[in-house]
Design an enzyme around this catalytic site. Structure first.
Site, PDB file in Angstrom:
ATOM      1  N   ASP A 131      61.811  29.193  86.912  1.00  0.00           N
ATOM      2  CA  ASP A 131      60.518  28.896  87.265  1.00  0.00           C
ATOM      3  C   ASP A 131      59.396  29.445  86.350  1.00  0.00           C
ATOM      4  O   ASP A 131      58.519  28.934  85.986  1.00  0.00           O
ATOM      5  CB  ASP A 131      60.302  29.211  88.678  1.00  0.00           C
ATOM      6  CG  ASP A 131      58.942  28.742  89.283  1.00  0.00           C
ATOM      7  OD1 ASP A 131      58.633  27.608  88.672  1.00  0.00           O
ATOM      8  OD2 ASP A 131      58.559  28.790  90.362  1.00  0.00           O
ATOM      9  N   CYS A 185      63.278   5.658  94.161  1.00  0.00           N
ATOM     10  CA  CYS A 185      62.069   6.006  94.930  1.00  0.00           C
ATOM     11  C   CYS A 185      61.890   4.278  95.230  1.00  0.00           C
ATOM     12  O   CYS A 185      61.242   3.874  96.466  1.00  0.00           O
ATOM     13  CB  CYS A 185      60.816   6.429  94.304  1.00  0.00           C
ATOM     14  SG  CYS A 185      60.733   8.180  94.249  1.00  0.00           S
ATOM     15  N   CYS A 188      58.586   2.530  97.529  1.00  0.00           N
ATOM     16  CA  CYS A 188      57.961   3.430  98.662  1.00  0.00           C
ATOM     17  C   CYS A 188      56.791   4.561  98.251  1.00  0.00           C
ATOM     18  O   CYS A 188      56.848   4.946  97.138  1.00  0.00           O
ATOM     19  CB  CYS A 188      59.071   4.555  98.997  1.00  0.00           C
ATOM     20  SG  CYS A 188      58.656   5.708 100.253  1.00  0.00           S
ATOM     21  N   CYS A 195      49.783  12.275 101.332  1.00  0.00           N
ATOM     22  CA  CYS A 195      48.994  13.536 100.915  1.00  0.00           C
ATOM     23  C   CYS A 195      47.565  13.677 101.627  1.00  0.00           C
ATOM     24  O   CYS A 195      46.583  12.913 101.465  1.00  0.00           O
ATOM     25  CB  CYS A 195      48.966  13.323  99.302  1.00  0.00           C
ATOM     26  SG  CYS A 195      48.206  14.951  98.730  1.00  0.00           S
ATOM     27  N   CYS A 211      45.333  19.729  94.972  1.00  0.00           N
ATOM     28  CA  CYS A 211      46.568  19.978  95.793  1.00  0.00           C
ATOM     29  C   CYS A 211      46.357  21.186  96.628  1.00  0.00           C
ATOM     30  O   CYS A 211      46.188  22.463  96.091  1.00  0.00           O
ATOM     31  CB  CYS A 211      47.765  20.291  95.146  1.00  0.00           C
ATOM     32  SG  CYS A 211      49.203  20.617  95.688  1.00  0.00           S
ATOM     33  N   CYS A 239      52.493  23.588 100.991  1.00  0.00           N
ATOM     34  CA  CYS A 239      52.364  22.530 101.797  1.00  0.00           C
ATOM     35  C   CYS A 239      53.250  21.654 101.738  1.00  0.00           C
ATOM     36  O   CYS A 239      53.871  21.579 100.439  1.00  0.00           O
ATOM     37  CB  CYS A 239      51.004  21.615 101.199  1.00  0.00           C
ATOM     38  SG  CYS A 239      50.801  19.978 102.163  1.00  0.00           S
ATOM     39  N   CYS A 242      54.219  16.155 101.507  1.00  0.00           N
ATOM     40  CA  CYS A 242      54.712  14.838 100.686  1.00  0.00           C
ATOM     41  C   CYS A 242      56.563  14.963 100.893  1.00  0.00           C
ATOM     42  O   CYS A 242      57.084  13.873 100.623  1.00  0.00           O
ATOM     43  CB  CYS A 242      54.426  15.132  99.215  1.00  0.00           C
ATOM     44  SG  CYS A 242      55.249  16.620  98.369  1.00  0.00           S
ATOM     45  N   CYS A 246      59.227  12.217 103.215  1.00  0.00           N
ATOM     46  CA  CYS A 246      60.295  11.458 102.057  1.00  0.00           C
ATOM     47  C   CYS A 246      61.303  10.827 103.041  1.00  0.00           C
ATOM     48  O   CYS A 246      62.071  11.780 103.328  1.00  0.00           O
ATOM     49  CB  CYS A 246      60.512  12.213 101.014  1.00  0.00           C
ATOM     50  SG  CYS A 246      61.792  11.633  99.798  1.00  0.00           S
TER      51      CYS A 246
END
Length: 313
Positions: A131, A185, A188, A195, A211, A239, A242, A246
């Site tokens: 990261d 995906c 969808c 969001c 965001c 958050c 999303c 899913c």
């Protein structure tokens, strides 16, 4: 050591270390470099200027680690079966920060993996990336067949959903690469529709400047934008909306096996009124070795007050 045997060895060692998935890619120039440059030029990284630093290293691991031949990518599931409270006054923290800081957990495991490889072959050298290095982790996870990048920009696995961390080990040996998998995906749009701030401005494109995760973690301002506060939904750190909606998570999510991700229950399902009394000492104590330290005490306190009094904020 033959390429096939080395790959088998790495997979075995990775499983022994608790990684949930592993994949391999050839170290090369990132094919989506122009996409990244456009995203940066449009300012979608908001104030995260570090994302535009060392761009040449970010788009080619051979520049980041001279001698790089392969990228080993691992996935570590962090999903917790504990249900987050849905009471109106709960101050919500993103699930990935419920336990110990994932940076340290993944780095520890990746360094152990590298050490095991070096014991088998003293010529092997590598660089651990979790990261914070200028590395396009999601891109390499896709290239290594870990999963596909969903419309919310997170990588999704058919076996794990998207509740997992990504780590990479760049090495100076050739390893047979895995193939990327298809994007499942389909049509969808649940993540886009759900969001709270319409931060997913197009499928696969997130504007950090809209965001909730960005503002509650990375933003260093004394206040949050009024337009955001009205849609905070009690999020005080990160958050998960999303990911919560899913279908791949709803159907395939699995509990983590990693003990260091065990939730600190005293930090979950806490009312905003209780969080309001948080002191800096409490902050240091509660979030020691936690990713929540990223926002600092002032940032978390700002977020708490914004969630408490959105109309008066």
């Amino acid at each position: 050591m033959a390429d096939k045997k080395l790959k088998e060895l790495i997979c075995e060692e990775a499983r022994d270390l608790g990684f949930d998935k592993i994949g391999f890619a050839t170290a090369a120039h990132v094919t989506q470099a122009e996409y990244l440059k456009r995203w940066l030029n449009q300012g979608y990284h908001a104030s995260m200027q570090w994302m535009s630093n060392h761009l040449e290293k970010r788009i080619d691991p051979r520049t980041l680690f001279p001698g790089a031949r392969s990228v080993i990518v691992v996935a570590l599931n962090y999903h917790q079966p504990q249900a987050r409270s849905v009471t109106e006054n709960t101050g919500k923290i993103s699930q990935y920060a419920w336990g110990e800081d994932y940076h340290e957990v993944l780095k520890d495991k990746l360094y152990m993996l590298l050490n095991k490889l070096c014991l088998h072959d003293t010529q092997i050298e590598g660089k651990v990336c979790v990261d914070t290095a200028p590395m396009m982790d999601k891109y390499w996870a896709v290239q290594a067949g870990i999963g596909w990048q969903g419309k919310h920009s997170n990588v999704i696995s058919r076996e794990l959903g998207s509740w997992f961390f990504i780590g990479s080990l760049i090495v100076n040996v050739d390893i047979e690469p895995d193939m990327p998998i298809a994007d499942f995906c389909g049509s969808c749009t649940r993540c886009i529709d759900a969001c709270p701030t319409q931060a997913i401005i197009h499928p696969y494109v997130v504007d950090s400047g809209r965001c909730i995760s960005y503002y509650t973690i990375e933003h260093r301002g004394e206040q949050l934008p009024e337009s955001l506060v009205a849609h905070l939904q009690n999020w005080i750190y990160g958050c998960d909306v999303c990911q919560d909606v899913c279908p791949w998570n709803i159907k395939f999510e699995k509990p983590t096996r990693e003990a260091r991700f065990t939730p600190r229950m005293e930090n979950i399902n806490v009312s905003l009124q209780t969080w309001q009394n948080l002191t800096e000492y409490d902050f240091r104590l509660k979030f020691r070795k936690s990713a929540v330290k990223r926002t600092k005490f002032a940032g978390l306190r700002r977020n708490i007050y914004a969630a408490l009094e959105p109309k008066a904020y």
